[in-house]
Design an enzyme around this catalytic site. Sequence first.
Site, short mmCIF file in Angstrom:
data_model
loop_
_atom_site.label_atom_id
_atom_site.label_comp_id
_atom_site.label_asym_id
_atom_site.label_seq_id
_atom_site.Cartn_x
_atom_site.Cartn_y
_atom_site.Cartn_z
N ASP A 1 0.82 -1.22 0.00
CA ASP A 1 0.00 0.00 0.00
C ASP A 1 0.84 1.26 0.00
OD1 ASP A 1 -2.39 1.61 2.17
OD2 ASP A 1 -2.42 1.40 -0.02
N GLU B 1 3.12 -7.73 7.67
CA GLU B 1 1.91 -8.33 7.09
C GLU B 1 2.19 -9.39 6.03
OE1 GLU B 1 -0.95 -5.39 5.92
OE2 GLU B 1 -1.34 -4.90 8.01
N ASN C 1 -0.91 -4.98 13.55
CA ASN C 1 -1.67 -3.94 12.84
C ASN C 1 -3.15 -4.28 13.02
OD1 ASN C 1 0.75 -2.94 12.00
ND2 ASN C 1 0.59 -3.69 9.88
N TYR D 1 -7.26 -2.77 12.80
CA TYR D 1 -8.12 -1.68 12.33
C TYR D 1 -9.58 -1.91 12.74
CZ TYR D 1 -4.22 0.18 9.71
OH TYR D 1 -3.01 0.73 9.35
N GLU E 1 0.14 -0.45 14.06
CA GLU E 1 -0.80 0.32 13.23
C GLU E 1 -2.20 0.25 13.79
OE1 GLU E 1 -0.79 -0.45 9.01
OE2 GLU E 1 1.37 -0.85 9.01
N LYS F 1 -4.94 8.14 5.94
CA LYS F 1 -4.87 7.85 7.38
C LYS F 1 -3.87 8.75 8.11
CE LYS F 1 -6.48 3.08 7.15
NZ LYS F 1 -6.40 2.96 5.65
#
Length: 585
Positions: free
Chosen positions: A163, A407, A458, A460, A496, A560
Amino acid sequence: MLYPQSSSSRAMISLDGFWKFAPDVNDDGEQRGWTHQLPADREIAVPASWNEQYQDLMYFFGTGWYEREVELSRQLRSERIWLRVGSANYLSTVWVNGTEVGRHEGAHLPFVFEITEHVRWDGPNRITIRVDAAIAADRLPPGDVEHEQIVGFKGQYPNNYYDFFPYGGIHRSVTLITTPMSFVSDIRITTGIDGTAGKVKAHVGLSEGFEGACTVSIRGTQCRSSVKVHRDGADGGKAVFDFTVPAARLWCPEDPFLYELEVRLTDEDDHAIDQYVQSFGIRTVSIRGVELLLNGKPVFLTGFGMHEDFPVLGKGISPAVIAKDFNLLNWIGANSVRTSHYPYSDEFLSYADKHGLLVIGETPFVGFVRSHYQGTAILNKAKRVITEMIERDTNHPSIIAWSLANEGDTLAPEADAFYEALYSHAKSLDDTRPITIVNCVDVEKDVALKHYDFVSLNRYHGWYEQAGRLDEGCRILSEKLDRCYEVLGKPVMVTEFGADAVAGVHVDPPEVFSEEYQAEMVTRQYEIIRQKPYTIGAHVWSFADFKTSQTPSRVVVNRKGVFTRDRQPKLSAHKLKALWGGESR
Ligand code: GCU
């Protein structure tokens, strides 16, 4: 690897500035003789990505050719001449006056070639650099693995899978360096603490064939020692020194004191040959139970994941952007960052040393998938990058931990041996820092984290999951953190958490993509993380908006950031500043 330095025995010539540039759209530049003469297509700035300097290069992911000329003073004829590129993405080949002098694979880390025998003294020297920026599954980070990816967005353009935008070009400085015939080739410093004294061990590398004395001293102290080095002696071109610094000033965020280790080489008649000065900090980092200790005292890492990214520069570095980012990190009250998702520039890390920022240094291994774990090709390439990263960065006191991956598919059975091998390799090169990898899957099924010193997550909740339902997201985050500690029993760093917010979009009650929603999410979730007894840090994703590939979930850039891409504060920046006790200005 030593950073370029001018001294009584060394000179540096910067080759930053405007180079001739030609995109190799047919990939036949070499056949067309571009190693000897580049078509005068256009000029381009170095260091900087090519993508945002010309509209027709924005989505050019092929090969770019750079050329420039430089004349050298005849006063340098007795010296050895080296060409250093701070980084270029991705595969580089260098020619001097039409002769190939070296190749390097990998972005984000420097490479140096000796060019002494190829230099002309009677006129201009032509330097040609070919940079192949193609997106490919066997590059680091891997691209084009959509068919196997476990996270990320299907059908993004370009399909680089990770990303952030796959910028191409020479992203850091190009420098000509001179050294004497015999020179200091490497310095590796490790430090310890013994009561109020600092323990300093210095491994000094010497060029092949050096004979004479190697004298090491720590400026401002009584520490000084000399050893005789014999051309074919058992020392094998290196010398080791141990010092005790009484009443040492320990490096820490509150007092990032740097000592200077001076290495001098002299010949049998005590004539000076070479000198190099390496700054360093006396500090220790360790994990004790569920705490991260700096100089034996617990520290909590408050800050961000970032990117090397700025309008027009792309991934090119700029001292002004580094200064601005550190000013904002200080303003907001952050004490640490992760170099997501690749090694940052020497200049960034040296600034962190001087200003006391705590850094998790990360490799460019984003999003490994199962096919990467087959055989040894990617494993060996990854080990080489880890070696290059640690050799470049080991003397930075600001780096307090390594992150070896972000990741990756750590559910695949083969990931167990793969990430254990990466951990062992890194530990064999540096046993002074804790090592982690960043997980994005169910920790109960993760096969890699058990090999690492602490866990990085991470998460979210409230964004990719429970979007718009912040109360539920916060509750689930808290539960997931507790479960992670229950399963792994290791300290937990949340690397994250965050939400996109388009600057200027205000909605009350808060809704996704509004500044209010991002501000509420990052502040509430920071507090949840901070209050856990087993957490060692919380990094908001991310410091600033940054360029990514095009997908329906990216509003031109990843939003973000708590700052916009050009570093203006959103509501969340003000709220975090209040929470973190940032600079009162
Ligand atoms: C992932 C990834 C980041 C990415 C972020 C996001 O966790 O590590 O590189 O930018 O999520 O989706 O914003």
